[in-house]
Design an enzyme around this catalytic site. Structure first.
Site, mmCIF file in Angstrom:
data_model
loop_
_atom_site.group_PDB
_atom_site.id
_atom_site.type_symbol
_atom_site.label_atom_id
_atom_site.label_comp_id
_atom_site.label_asym_id
_atom_site.label_seq_id
_atom_site.Cartn_x
_atom_site.Cartn_y
_atom_site.Cartn_z
ATOM 1 N N ARG A 1 -2.448 52.191 -20.548
ATOM 2 C CA ARG A 1 -1.822 52.018 -19.246
ATOM 3 C C ARG A 1 -1.884 50.550 -18.844
ATOM 4 N NH1 ARG A 1 -4.754 53.518 -15.621
ATOM 5 N NH2 ARG A 1 -6.499 54.517 -16.675
ATOM 6 N N TYR B 1 3.939 53.885 -24.451
ATOM 7 C CA TYR B 1 2.624 54.512 -24.375
ATOM 8 C C TYR B 1 2.644 55.683 -23.394
ATOM 9 C CZ TYR B 1 -2.208 55.362 -23.122
ATOM 10 O OH TYR B 1 -3.405 55.985 -22.852
ATOM 11 N N ASP C 1 -7.675 67.296 -16.632
ATOM 12 C CA ASP C 1 -7.332 65.970 -16.124
ATOM 13 C C ASP C 1 -6.823 65.950 -14.691
ATOM 14 O OD1 ASP C 1 -7.145 63.137 -16.613
ATOM 15 O OD2 ASP C 1 -4.975 63.355 -16.768
#
Length: 594
Positions: free
Chosen positions: A81, A209, A287
């Site tokens: 990130r 990503y 998460d």
């Protein structure tokens, strides 16, 4: 466009005029050679996977060892990130707050619009309909991601409920998230992840990503989700959800927030130690949690995701056997190393280190090399259905009732092994002042302690002070709020040795948390909260000196806490314009006790 227009795309009928108009506008801007609407079927997934292999995007792994598994290697400049390239494009800078990067909406649309102009020439534009949350859940949200990355499509298939189901749930509604993504030329100077909360829109360019381009995940589920939660009176949180089932069949659900590399996925998939035979831990999510007040006045949570985007290094059968089982098949690995026989490898995986490997960049690697074979932030994308301890409630449209909330971080000193807040406001203060050491999941320095309130600092889509205020406000809707706890598995002695064994042994702390949530066990009141009394934690079967280690791990050093409150004051000062007075007072009360 004609009224009630219906477009047949593949085997899907798309009749939502708002959706079709938006997709046509994005197509006119990006100018792709082909447009493919993704239907989410297994046949389509097989075809797209074959295309990705043919294009070199995916490398097939050994079908005997890893059936249905593939390896992807990203550009070496695009492996995590990028918080410095991530923007909240709210109408005012104050709305984004001092902890977010802000860009004026008109400027962001103009800047990224120029980058997206003709960006998909020679490429295929994929339109991905997806649902965040269980099918049919009143808590679920619908999104559409337009992308030129087949890797994104294949990952979104694992991470979301994708395809026809989203169109069926959308029907004639117009409130869907609009996501646009293009890898461009993967140039870091042309990399932007922009969120427009007022438009329920996300534009991401220049990256491939997952954390930057799987727009249902951090972008929608947290940054946009937190804004939706503020407006609609619910919480979008960077939290795992687990259920603990006792031998008598009682299941208690817990939500927990941990920054990266603090054992979050391990905790969500925990295997209780032998001392807890008959106990079971079930994973609802690893998460993200979306939590709303139910009709009974309790907090109910769903996991909006359908898969796991986990960090590979350090994952093994000791640290997380259920994660290892989850990645045995139908998994996409990103930036891990590959063995000579076509299996995956990373630092910390089981077994001996091979003499030779192909590293994460496709280069030969030899045992003893100074460089890592797998990138420290290498990943696996695995279906939740692979998890042997997936909760039977994971797909329940109503979610699960939360009895306890846990905040945790990675701290070598100061923060005790476990502590319960005095009340909801004190619990919000504990979450608001969390600190943890930085990891490879975000670019930048590693090992520096930084303030990461509720593990949401990189993911809150609006001003953090207002976010704390929203947490405080939620109490008035809760007849039976969850108890709030803080844990720290990483407390060390003077020699830098961990005082607590961690991993499955965390069940011993979790048992005390659950018993406290149900009012079944006592505690010792300290200046900073409730901690277990001697004998409250079941330490049977551990090392003979564990009692002394636990005493050290739960000790409260007043000098360290004076310094901690000073550091907290620096963070509060940064947010003083919107910091709720209740939290300022909470800090003053705790300091006065010292």
């Amino acid at each position: 466009m004609h009224t009630n227009v219906t477009t047949t795309i593949g085997t899907m009928k798309v009749s939502n005029e708002t959706l079709l108009k938006w997709v046509n506008e994005v197509g006119a801007m990006t100018k792709p050679d082909r447009v493919v609407w993704v239907d989410g079927s297994e046949e389509e997934n097989k075809l797209l996977t074959e295309q990705a292999v043919a294009a070199g995007v995916l490398i097939p792994l050994n079908p005997q060892k890893r059936p249905g598994c593939y390896l992807h290697r990203s550009n070496p400049n695009d492996v995590a990130r990028v918080e410095h390239c991530t923007f909240i494009c709210s109408p005012t800078k104050e709305g984004a707050g001092p902890t977010n990067n802000w860009m004026a909406p008109d400027d962001a649309y103009s800047k990224l619009g120029k980058l997206l102009d003709g960006a998909m020439k020679g490429r295929t534009m994929y339109v991905i309909p997806y649902v965040m949350g269980p099918a049919g859940s009143p808590y679920a949200k619908i999104g559409f991601e337009i992308t030129d990355s087949i890797y994104v499509v294949l990952n979104m298939k694992i991470m979301t409920r994708m395809g026809r189901i989203a169109l069926e749930m959308l029907d004639g509604r117009h409130d869907f998230n609009r996501g646009v993504h293009s890898t461009l030329d993967v140039n870091p100077d042309r990399r932007f992840i922009c969120h427009f909360p007022q438009d329920n829109t996300i534009w991401s360019v220049g990256s491939g990503y997952g954390g930057n381009v799987l727009l249902g995940k951090k972008c929608l589920a947290l940054r946009i989700g937190s804004c939706l939660g503020r407006d609609e009176k619910w919480l979008a949180e960077h939290m795992l959800i687990l259920g603990v089932e006792s031998p008598e069949g009682e299941t208690t659900y817990v939500a927990a927030a941990f920054p990266s590399a603090c054992g979050k996925t391990n905790f969500a998939m925990m295997v209780p130690p032998k001392r807890f035979d008959g106990w079971k831990v079930w994973t609802v999510g690893d998460d993200i949690a979306w939590m709303r007040v139910g009709p009974d006045g309790r907090l109910w949570a769903i996991n909006p995701e359908a898969g796991y985007f986990g960090v590979a290094p350090g994952t093994n059968t000791k640290s997380n056997p259920n994660a290892m089982a989850s990645v045995r098949e139908n998994t996409i690995f990103t930036n891990v190393a590959m063995t000579a026989d076509g299996d995956v490898w990373w630092e910390g995986i089981d077994g001996e280190v091979p003499e030779e490997l192909t590293d994460w960049q496709g280069r030969p690697w030899k045992k003893g090399s100074n460089e890592k074979a797998a990138h420290p932030n290498s990943r696996f994308t695995a279906p939740a259905a692979n998890n042997p301890v997936l909760s039977k409630s994971a797909n329940d449209p109503q979610g699960v009732p939360i009895s306890a909330i846990i905040f945790g971080g990675r701290r070598a000193t100061t923060v005790p092994l476990v502590l319960q807040s005095f009340n909801w406001t004190h619990g919000v203060f504990i979450g608001a002042t969390m600190g943890s050491e930085t990891t490879a999941a975000a670019t930048g320095q590693v090992g520096i302690v930084r303030r990461d309130p509720m593990a949401m600092l990189p993911f809150c889509g609006y001003d953090m002070g207002q976010y704390f205020g929203h947490w405080l406000e939620m109490q008035k809707y809760l007849n039976n709020p969850p108890k709030i706890f803080q844990v720290n598995w990483f407390r060390q002695d003077a020699n830098g040795k961990f005082l607590w064994p961690g991993f499955g042994e965390n069940m011993r702390v979790l048992k005390w948390v659950i018993d406290r949530a149900h009012g079944r066990v006592g505690g010792h009141e300290t200046l900073l909260g409730w901690v277990p009394k001697a004998g409250n934690l079941d330490l049977s079967g551990l090392d003979a000196n564990t009692t002394e280690k636990v005493a050290a791990a739960t000790a409260i050093n007043l000098d360290e806490w004076r310094q901690e409150f000073e550091l907290q004051g620096e963070f509060f000062e940064k947010l003083k314009a919107t910091m709720p007075p209740a939290l300022v007072l909470q800090r003053q009360i705790l300091m006065s006790r010292l």
